[in-house]
Design a protein around this motif. Structure first.
Motif, PDB file in Angstrom:
ATOM      1  N   SER A  61       0.845  -1.188   0.000  1.00 32.13           N
ATOM      2  CA  SER A  61       0.000   0.000   0.000  1.00 32.13           C
ATOM      3  C   SER A  61       0.884   1.243   0.000  1.00 32.13           C
ATOM      4  N   GLY A  62       0.379   2.311  -0.543  1.00 28.67           N
ATOM      5  CA  GLY A  62       1.106   3.572  -0.506  1.00 28.67           C
ATOM      6  C   GLY A  62       1.337   4.059   0.911  1.00 28.67           C
ATOM      7  N   ALA A  63       0.462   3.647   1.833  1.00 30.70           N
ATOM      8  CA  ALA A  63       0.588   4.045   3.235  1.00 30.70           C
ATOM      9  C   ALA A  63       1.732   3.328   3.941  1.00 30.70           C
ATOM     10  N   ASP A  64       2.327   2.313   3.286  1.00 32.02           N
ATOM     11  CA  ASP A  64       3.438   1.561   3.890  1.00 32.02           C
ATOM     12  C   ASP A  64       4.708   2.387   3.966  1.00 32.02           C
ATOM     13  N   GLY A  65       4.839   3.384   3.126  1.00 29.47           N
ATOM     14  CA  GLY A  65       6.072   4.152   3.092  1.00 29.47           C
ATOM     15  C   GLY A  65       7.221   3.291   2.603  1.00 29.47           C
ATOM     16  N   PHE A  66       8.359   3.376   3.285  1.00 33.57           N
ATOM     17  CA  PHE A  66       9.572   2.623   2.946  1.00 33.57           C
ATOM     18  C   PHE A  66       9.407   1.206   3.496  1.00 33.57           C
ATOM     19  N   VAL A 112       7.533   7.314   7.089  1.00 32.39           N
ATOM     20  CA  VAL A 112       6.825   6.073   7.377  1.00 32.39           C
ATOM     21  C   VAL A 112       7.684   4.907   6.911  1.00 32.39           C
ATOM     22  N   VAL A 113       7.859   3.933   7.801  1.00 31.37           N
ATOM     23  CA  VAL A 113       8.604   2.719   7.485  1.00 31.37           C
ATOM     24  C   VAL A 113       7.739   1.540   7.908  1.00 31.37           C
ATOM     25  N   THR A 114       7.669   0.521   7.052  1.00 34.05           N
ATOM     26  CA  THR A 114       6.945  -0.697   7.398  1.00 34.05           C
ATOM     27  C   THR A 114       7.922  -1.862   7.402  1.00 34.05           C
ATOM     28  N   LEU A 115       8.016  -2.530   8.555  1.00 34.74           N
ATOM     29  CA  LEU A 115       8.825  -3.736   8.679  1.00 34.74           C
ATOM     30  C   LEU A 115       7.970  -4.909   8.217  1.00 34.74           C
ATOM     31  N   LEU A 116       8.495  -5.683   7.292  1.00 34.20           N
ATOM     32  CA  LEU A 116       7.759  -6.794   6.696  1.00 34.20           C
ATOM     33  C   LEU A 116       8.311  -8.122   7.187  1.00 34.20           C
TER      34      LEU A 116
END
Length: 114
Positions: free
Chosen positions: A13-18, A90-94
């Motif tokens: 998603s675009g909201a995920d950021g990096f 914004v950073v999302t850890l996957l």
């Protein structure tokens, strides 16, 4: 910085950021395009021995969490990752595991926010 956590198999998603994959192994059946990963920080993931003890040998969550926190405290990849992510809004850890409550990404998030 907002530091989020999400399963890598969930739709980007675009909201995920990096987007940062924090697993040592690439997720099965997932193409690099579909994963939309900006950075693969496998050095910050649990060691192979710890991962196997938890996923294959039945180590309980509390023992795993304590052992991984100890690894994080001495892992030079953590301050490097913290530095690399600084300034990103914004950073999302996957992560790849099915269990959304008991996964190492949450513990890594804690370490990065310290």
């Amino acid at each position: 910085m907002d530091l989020l956590i999400k399963r890598v198999y969930d739709e980007p998603s675009g909201a995920d950021g990096f987007r940062v994959l924090v697993d040592r192994l690439w997720p099965r059946g997932l193409s690099k395009e579909r994963a939309a990963v900006d950075l693969w920080a496998k050095e910050a993931a649990p060691t192979t021995e710890l991962r196997r003890a938890f996923h294959q040998d039945g180590m309980d969550w509390e023992t795993f969490a304590a052992a991984y926190r100890a690894e994080l405290a001495t892992n030079p990849a953590v301050p490097r990752l913290r530095e690399l992510l600084a300034g990103k809004p914004v950073v999302t850890l996957l992560y790849g595991v099915h269990d959304e409550r008991h996964n190492h990404a949450d513990l890594l998030r804690e370490a990065l926010l310290e």
